[in-house]
Design a protein around this motif. Structure first.
Motif, PDB file in Angstrom:
ATOM      1  N   ALA A  23       0.825  -1.210   0.000  1.00  0.00           N
ATOM      2  CA  ALA A  23       0.000   0.000   0.000  1.00  0.00           C
ATOM      3  C   ALA A  23       0.859   1.260   0.000  1.00  0.00           C
ATOM      4  CB  ALA A  23      -0.920  -0.011   1.219  1.00  0.00           C
ATOM      5  N   ALA A  24       1.989   1.215   0.681  1.00  0.00           N
ATOM      6  CA  ALA A  24       2.887   2.378   0.717  1.00  0.00           C
ATOM      7  C   ALA A  24       3.407   2.708  -0.675  1.00  0.00           C
ATOM      8  CB  ALA A  24       4.049   2.090   1.668  1.00  0.00           C
ATOM      9  N   GLU A  25       3.766   1.697  -1.438  1.00  0.00           N
ATOM     10  CA  GLU A  25       4.233   1.939  -2.806  1.00  0.00           C
ATOM     11  C   GLU A  25       3.087   2.381  -3.706  1.00  0.00           C
ATOM     12  OE1 GLU A  25       6.457  -1.116  -4.629  1.00  0.00           O
ATOM     13  OE2 GLU A  25       8.196  -0.888  -3.314  1.00  0.00           O
ATOM     14  N   ARG A  26       1.941   1.738  -3.540  1.00  0.00           N
ATOM     15  CA  ARG A  26       0.793   2.047  -4.393  1.00  0.00           C
ATOM     16  C   ARG A  26       0.289   3.470  -4.156  1.00  0.00           C
ATOM     17  NH1 ARG A  26      -1.774  -1.922  -2.893  1.00  0.00           N
ATOM     18  NH2 ARG A  26      -3.151  -0.979  -1.328  1.00  0.00           N
ATOM     19  N   GLU A  27       0.303   3.914  -2.918  1.00  0.00           N
ATOM     20  CA  GLU A  27      -0.200   5.243  -2.574  1.00  0.00           C
ATOM     21  C   GLU A  27       0.859   6.328  -2.681  1.00  0.00           C
ATOM     22  OE1 GLU A  27      -1.774   4.672   1.303  1.00  0.00           O
ATOM     23  OE2 GLU A  27      -3.270   3.171   0.653  1.00  0.00           O
ATOM     24  N   GLY A  28       2.115   5.934  -2.906  1.00  0.00           N
ATOM     25  CA  GLY A  28       3.165   6.902  -3.166  1.00  0.00           C
ATOM     26  C   GLY A  28       3.909   7.434  -1.967  1.00  0.00           C
ATOM     27  N   TRP A  29       3.581   6.983  -0.738  1.00  0.00           N
ATOM     28  CA  TRP A  29       4.274   7.549   0.421  1.00  0.00           C
ATOM     29  C   TRP A  29       5.501   6.727   0.827  1.00  0.00           C
ATOM     30  CZ3 TRP A  29       4.156   4.319   4.715  1.00  0.00           C
ATOM     31  CH2 TRP A  29       3.116   3.391   4.790  1.00  0.00           C
ATOM     32  N   TRP A  30       5.728   5.606   0.177  1.00  0.00           N
ATOM     33  CA  TRP A  30       6.926   4.821   0.461  1.00  0.00           C
ATOM     34  C   TRP A  30       8.187   5.620   0.157  1.00  0.00           C
ATOM     35  CZ3 TRP A  30       9.037   0.945   2.938  1.00  0.00           C
ATOM     36  CH2 TRP A  30      10.232   0.389   2.489  1.00  0.00           C
TER      37      TRP A  30
END
Length: 273
Positions: free
Chosen positions: A227-234
């Motif tokens: 989810a962090a990668e998908r939502e861009g906050w990773w």
């Protein structure tokens, strides 16, 4: 931030510190350092997930004496880079030297106990400030299980800190780091169960809750990581922190595989996601 700053010096302390410079090649100085005190005992095995047997008469581990070194000259300001980089480099060198022991004598037993107690207080404070940090949890768990001769006290304190890590990981506020801490706590709980059952082995019903915690928290980490990668906050997480998270996750995966193989060899039906 405070917890992570404290963690770095604690990690250095429990893992033997940075490699100290050898004594200068002066025979007189070397002879003085080696004849003035007996040779230090072999250091305890360091590292996270340091396993131990529950023996009531085993002596408590103490920090290994540091080899005598000569004090450093004051650090020089780096000659290259921007002014900010040069000052940052100087501060880094100062911090590195602050962690080094320059005294030529071996630590006395009283001094070792003082340093150990001081490190333990700072460790507990740092962990309470950031109970989701996997490294802080592992260092605290290692400290609890290697610094007391009271078997009952060791079991009780390690159980409390493990249950706290699991509760934090399963809470609605738990994130990636909390999930990794929880996986480590579940592994420690399973390992403690196996050690306590020796020379036998725990039953399937005793193993199942610990193994289910391991699998569910691993899945929680993977879902949060995706989810962090998908939502861009990773990518908003600092690079060093991202590397640390991924490295620790792979480290735990390797340990889980070893436990899975061990349980499967005993006829336990286990899954690994």
């Amino acid at each position: 931030m405070i917890a992570r700053t404290m963690r770095e010096s604690l990690y250095t302390y429990w893992h033997g510190g940075e490699a100290a410079r050898a004594l200068a090649t002066n025979p007189a100085k070397q002879a003085s350092a080696t004849t003035s005190s007996p040779p230090p005992p072999p250091p305890p095995t360091p590292g996270v997930f340091s396993r131990r047997q529950f023996t009531s008469n085993a002596p408590a581990a103490v920090p290994a004496p540091v080899e005598a070194i000569l004090p450093d000259e004051g650090p020089d300001l780096p000659a290259i880079g921007t002014p900010v980089d040069r000052v940052a480099g100087l501060l880094f060198k100062l911090e590195t030297q602050r962690r080094r022991r320059s005294g030529p004598a071996v630590l006395s037993a009283a001094h070792r106990r003082y340093i150990q107690a001081s490190a333990g207080w700072r460790l507990r404070l740092a962990y309470n400030l950031d109970p989701g940090d996997p490294a802080l949890y592992e260092i605290l768990y290692h400290y609890i299980t290697t610094t007391s001769q009271d078997l009952g006290q060791v079991k009780e304190r390690s159980r409390i800190v493990t249950e706290k890590a699991l509760a934090q990981a399963k809470s609605s506020q738990g994130g990636m780091a909390n999930a990794l801490t929880g996986v480590g706590a579940a592994i420690n709980g399973l390992n403690d169960l196996i050690l306590a059952a020796q020379p036998g082995f725990p039953t399937k019903n005793e193993v199942a809750p610990h193994w289910n915690n391991i699998i569910s928290l691993q899945q929680q980490f993977r879902e949060t990581r995706a989810a962090a990668e998908r939502e861009g906050w990773w990518m908003n997480i600092p690079f060093a922190r991202r590397v640390e998270i991924d490295d620790h996750a792979r480290f735990l995966d390797r340990i889980v595989v070893k436990f899975r193989d061990n349980l499967a060899a005993r006829g336990y039906l286990v899954s690994h996601q």
